[in-house]
Design an enzyme around this catalytic site. Structure first.
Site, short mmCIF file in Angstrom:
data_model
loop_
_atom_site.label_atom_id
_atom_site.label_comp_id
_atom_site.label_asym_id
_atom_site.label_seq_id
_atom_site.Cartn_x
_atom_site.Cartn_y
_atom_site.Cartn_z
N LEU A 26 0.84 -1.20 0.00
CA LEU A 26 0.00 0.00 0.00
C LEU A 26 0.88 1.26 0.00
O LEU A 26 0.64 2.20 -0.75
CB LEU A 26 -0.94 0.01 1.21
CG LEU A 26 -1.89 1.21 1.26
CD1 LEU A 26 -2.81 1.21 0.04
CD2 LEU A 26 -2.72 1.23 2.54
N LYS A 120 -0.97 12.39 17.80
CA LYS A 120 -0.96 10.98 18.20
C LYS A 120 -2.34 10.43 18.52
O LYS A 120 -3.16 11.11 19.15
CB LYS A 120 -0.07 10.80 19.42
CG LYS A 120 1.39 10.65 19.07
CD LYS A 120 2.23 10.80 20.29
CE LYS A 120 2.02 9.68 21.26
NZ LYS A 120 2.74 8.45 20.87
N GLY A 447 21.88 17.59 17.37
CA GLY A 447 22.55 16.30 17.24
C GLY A 447 22.76 15.83 15.82
O GLY A 447 23.88 15.70 15.35
N SER A 448 21.66 15.58 15.09
CA SER A 448 21.84 15.02 13.76
C SER A 448 22.08 16.13 12.73
O SER A 448 21.58 17.25 12.88
CB SER A 448 20.62 14.20 13.36
OG SER A 448 19.46 14.98 13.40
N GLU A 620 4.86 12.28 25.38
CA GLU A 620 4.02 11.40 24.55
C GLU A 620 3.39 10.25 25.30
O GLU A 620 2.26 9.86 25.01
CB GLU A 620 4.89 10.73 23.49
CG GLU A 620 5.08 11.50 22.27
CD GLU A 620 5.86 10.69 21.25
OE1 GLU A 620 6.54 11.31 20.46
OE2 GLU A 620 5.78 9.44 21.25
N HIS A 709 11.37 22.16 10.68
CA HIS A 709 10.36 21.39 9.96
C HIS A 709 10.10 21.96 8.57
O HIS A 709 9.29 21.42 7.83
CB HIS A 709 9.06 21.33 10.76
CG HIS A 709 9.26 20.62 12.07
ND1 HIS A 709 9.57 19.28 12.13
CD2 HIS A 709 9.25 21.06 13.34
CE1 HIS A 709 9.72 18.92 13.40
NE2 HIS A 709 9.53 19.99 14.15
N CYS A 741 15.22 21.21 16.62
CA CYS A 741 15.37 19.75 16.67
C CYS A 741 16.54 19.36 15.78
O CYS A 741 17.24 20.23 15.24
CB CYS A 741 14.06 19.08 16.23
SG CYS A 741 13.98 17.32 16.63
#
Ligand code: GLN
Ligand code: ZN
Length: 772
Positions: A26, A120, A447-448, A620, A709, A741
């Site tokens: 899918l 969520k 970090g990344s 979360e 983002h 982030c």
């Protein structure tokens, strides 16, 4: 009806099944359609084929009533928005022009129209698209998808039950549309929504439905008396319809609490309840209201959201108790099986003996069928299954993976002092200032850094056996060199190595920790076409050898500036994994914390002075009911502190969290006792910085000034303005300058430009401060 005939009638059913197919067909078809490589007809044919295959599999396994309408191209809440005609104004033209393209436009946005917000689905890792409603919303029924899927299943000769998001949950999941008056509550639209549900129910009845399931998981959360009244009204009105199918109201993800008597009294024909460990209270509560005389009870005794083999005897005993409490008892999973992978048989890398401890959707289906058979025809008819199950449970309980004496004695010996840093923060902060010698408003990143094509190619080549480990590691080192040299040139103060060695921040550690399993095909839908493979925290957790030290020390060898060590925290490790169900989550968190503590110690010993432990998932996994929250936050903060408290006073501990409603957890953030926290804040104009300040947060904080983002490059002027806003909440001595982030999903060009602007903004504001 007597208990005996209730038992004889017991049947097996499920509420939903994984949608993606064995090989994520899918996902491939939908993404192909977006790229113009797959036609709409081909996409529809793939979808119909997947539905047919799922139903056949379920029916052949012995599931009596298959679910329909649980399938989705993207998300079942978005499907419900279409079903009730609540298309946001900005998407109406697109939906009118082409329903399928309009559907995807709502999910993903277009050049001129923002997508629906995503959030969520309760406390799972599935994300749904949030309905936008206002006092002007005009609902209208569109039952086409529900009717078509039911018709397809009936044509295959199957007994089928359409599954819909219930009207109360739909409204409770919605948010006010942009422009709705302040204080508008979507639930006030209930009277307008019910006639639309009535129409859909009539259409489904006309198409051949005898039962329809209405999912109301929002009722396992704390609900006000007004909300409970709305539930009573909704089901009174829907039950009063003359030409309608029988109604099964389903709840899952926990205990119903004060909603249970309301539903028990409602004139619907059936209820589905969660009877797994986490919802054990439902059993007593059900007895307390006198059971469900005259109603069908669907008992969710097989965990629908975790992957452990069921304890069949225990489930049979629960089912036995339930037989006395309802007119008819059917057996199911506690929730849709959407939340677990498809089939353990696809996993070739997990030892066969260990694989038998696990049950994915297909195995759960067999458990449900077995339980229904045992209930209906007597346990002697499932003697072989019970014996095999007993053996599997014993193998799991007795395995050295499940119980490692060294891990247990270490965890048992943990003292309160182990989880407390000393000296207290002010003294530590002074030691760190002296040791690190950072400027005012120090700059850093989360970090990344961007994952380049070269890196992805190397990773694929490693997996395919075309590149050896040494070759892959050289590629990672090359990435680290590039990341360090850029940060030095850009003038950042605390550098990172860029996380090139990690595909995923949880999987990377799970692959290296003893006691964790990872899967090859264990895909679970996270949102839309995005699927993840959560690791399995299967046994006692420990660390055999350092996991990140080599990359951090390599990066540090290339520069004189401090390089920040980078770890995923224990709470996030649990939140994004399947966690063992044979001990409290807090115990597992403590083991993970001790393993990570070893990594922290090793990083410090090899010369790392700044160590970040990411906890983006802390908010979360906050329990759905307020009464359960304190206990969660207590073990969660303990685990973080145990991870980070073994270091010297002059070693600086950072943590990072992504966007969340911090209001609920501000105290817990304080109790983490991290020296520095970085948070997402750019889009909310530093609102979180103010929330922290209002709480009296006294440590250092880096509310993000660069929204990662979006590919947009914020100018130095804009970044400086955000920084000045931040300064109103956090004094200069405690304010850090960083993005929101990690930069993993960004491209290099915009990352370069944005970070150069970020450093320039920090310099400008530093000068302003020194002049004033
Ligand atoms: N250190 C991680 C990164 O930069 C943090 C990611 C996250 O918070 N989700 O990618
Ligand atoms: Zn983040």
């Amino acid at each position: 009806m007597t208990t005996k005939s209730a038992a004889a009638a017991a049947r097996a059913t499920v509420y939903g099944y994984p949608r993606q197919g064995r090989h994520r067909e899918l996902k491939k078809a939908v993404e192909g359609y977006w790229k113009g490589r797959v036609t709409a007809d081909a996409l529809r044919a793939t979808a119909a084929g997947l539905r047919r295959a799922n139903w056949r599999q379920l029916a052949e396994a012995g599931i009596h009533e298959v679910p329909t309408g649980d399938f989705s191209y993207y998300d079942h809440v978005l499907d419900t928005t279409v079903m009730v005609g609540a298309i946001p104004a900005r998407h109406r033209a697109a939906v009118a022009a082409d329903p399928l393209d309009g559907y995807f436009a709502m999910a993903r946005g277009t050049q001129d129209a923002a997508p629906l917000e995503m959030t969520k689905w309760f406390d799972t890792n599935y994300h749904y698209l949030v309905p936008e409603l206002s006092p002007d919303t005009v609902f209208s029924a569109d039952s086409a998808k529900q009717v078509a899927e039911l018709t397809q299943a009936l044509a295959l000769g199957l007994a089928a039950r359409p599954v819909l998001v219930g009207p109360v949950t739909y409204l409770l999941l919605a948010k006010p549309a942009p422009g709705a008056p302040a204080g508008f509550e979507p639930l006030t639209l209930l009277d307008r929504l019910l006639p639309v549900y009535a129409e859909v129910l009539a259409d489904l009845r006309a198409a051949g439905a005898t039962w329809v399931q209405l999912d109301e998981p929002a009722l396992v959360q704390d609900r006000s008396p007004a909300e409970l009244n709305a539930v009573a009204r909704a089901y009174r009105d829907l039950s009063a319809l003359t030409d309608r199918p029988r109604l099964l109201v389903a709840s899952y993800f926990g205990r119903l609490g004060e909603a249970l008597p309301v539903l028990a009294k409602a004139p619907v024909e059936g209820l589905a309840l969660d009877f797994t460990e986490a919802a054990a209270a439902n059993l007593d509560d059900l007895a307390a209201v006198g059971g469900l005389p005259g109603k069908r009870l669907v008992a969710g005794v097989v965990d629908g959201r975790n992957i452990w083999v069921n304890d069949l005897e225990k489930s049979l005993s629960t089912l036995g108790t339930l037989l006395g409490l309802a007119d008819r008892v059917d057996v199911s999973a506690s929730s849709s099986l959407l939340h677990v992978p498809l089939d353990t048989a696809m996993e070739r890398d997990i030892e066969p003996q260990i694989l038998r401890w696990l049950a994915f959707a297909r195995q759960k289906t067999h458990e449900i069928v077995t339980l229904a058979k045992g209930l209906a025809r007597g346990t002697h008819t499932i003697a072989a299954e019970l014996a095999a199950n007993r053996a599997d449970l014993a193998s799991r309980a007795g395995s050295p993976i499940t119980r490692d004496p060294a891990v247990r004695s270490r965890a048992a010996a943990v003292t309160e002092a182990d989880a407390r840093r000393s000296p207290a923060y002010p003294e530590r902060a002074a030691a760190q200032r002296a040791h690190l010698g950072l400027p005012l408003l120090p700059t850093t990143t989360i970090g990344s850094f961007p994952q380049t094509d070269e890196l992805r190619t190397a990773r694929a080549a490693l997996r395919g056996g075309r590149l050896d480990t040494a070759g892959y590691e050289r590629r990672v080192e090359a990435e680290i060199q590039q990341v360090i040299s850029f940060q030095e040139k850009a003038g950042l103060d605390v550098l990172v190595h860029g996380e090139a060695e990690r595909d995923d921040m949880v999987q990377y550690f799970a692959e290296r920790l003893t006691g964790c399993l990872t899967t090859r095909h264990g895909w679970v839908q996270s949102y839309g076409t995005r699927c993840v493979r959560p690791p399995i925290l299967a046994g006692d957790i420990s660390r055999a050898e350092p996991m990140t030290v080599r990359w951090t020390t390599y990066a540090q060898s290339l520069t004189d500036r401090p390089v920040k060590g980078m770890l995923t925290g224990p709470v996030t490790m649990l939140a994004w994994s399947f966690v063992r169900d044979d001990q409290p989550r807090g115990d597992t968190a403590r083991q993970v914390a001790l393993a990570l503590r070893d990594e922290v110690t090793d990083l410090e010993a090899t010369g790392t002075s700044v160590i970040q432990v990411d906890e983006p998932a802390l908010r979360e996994t906050l329990p759905l009911r307020a009464a359960d929250r304190a206990a969660y936050l207590s073990w969660a903060t303990d685990a973080f502190r145990l991870t980070t408290s073994g270091v010297r006073p002059d070693t600086q501990i950072h943590t990072h969290m992504c966007y969340a409603e911090f209001g609920d957890i501000v105290r817990a953030i304080d109790e983490l006792d991290a020296d520095v926290i970085s948070l997402e804040a750019a889009r909310s104009h530093m609102q979180v910085a103010h929330e922290l300040a209002a709480h009296g947060y006294a440590r250092e904080a880096g509310p993000g000034v660069y929204d990662i983002h979006s590919p947009r490059v914020p100018s130095a002027g804009e970044t400086a303005r955000l920084l000045r806003t931040g300064l109103r909440a956090v004094p200069a001595e405690r304010l850090w300058v960083n993005p929101d982030c990690g930069l993993k999903t960004r491209g290099w060009p915009e990352t370069r430009a944005s970070l150069e602007n970020l450093v320039a903004a920090a310099r400008t504001v530093r000068e302003e401060i020194s002049r004033s």
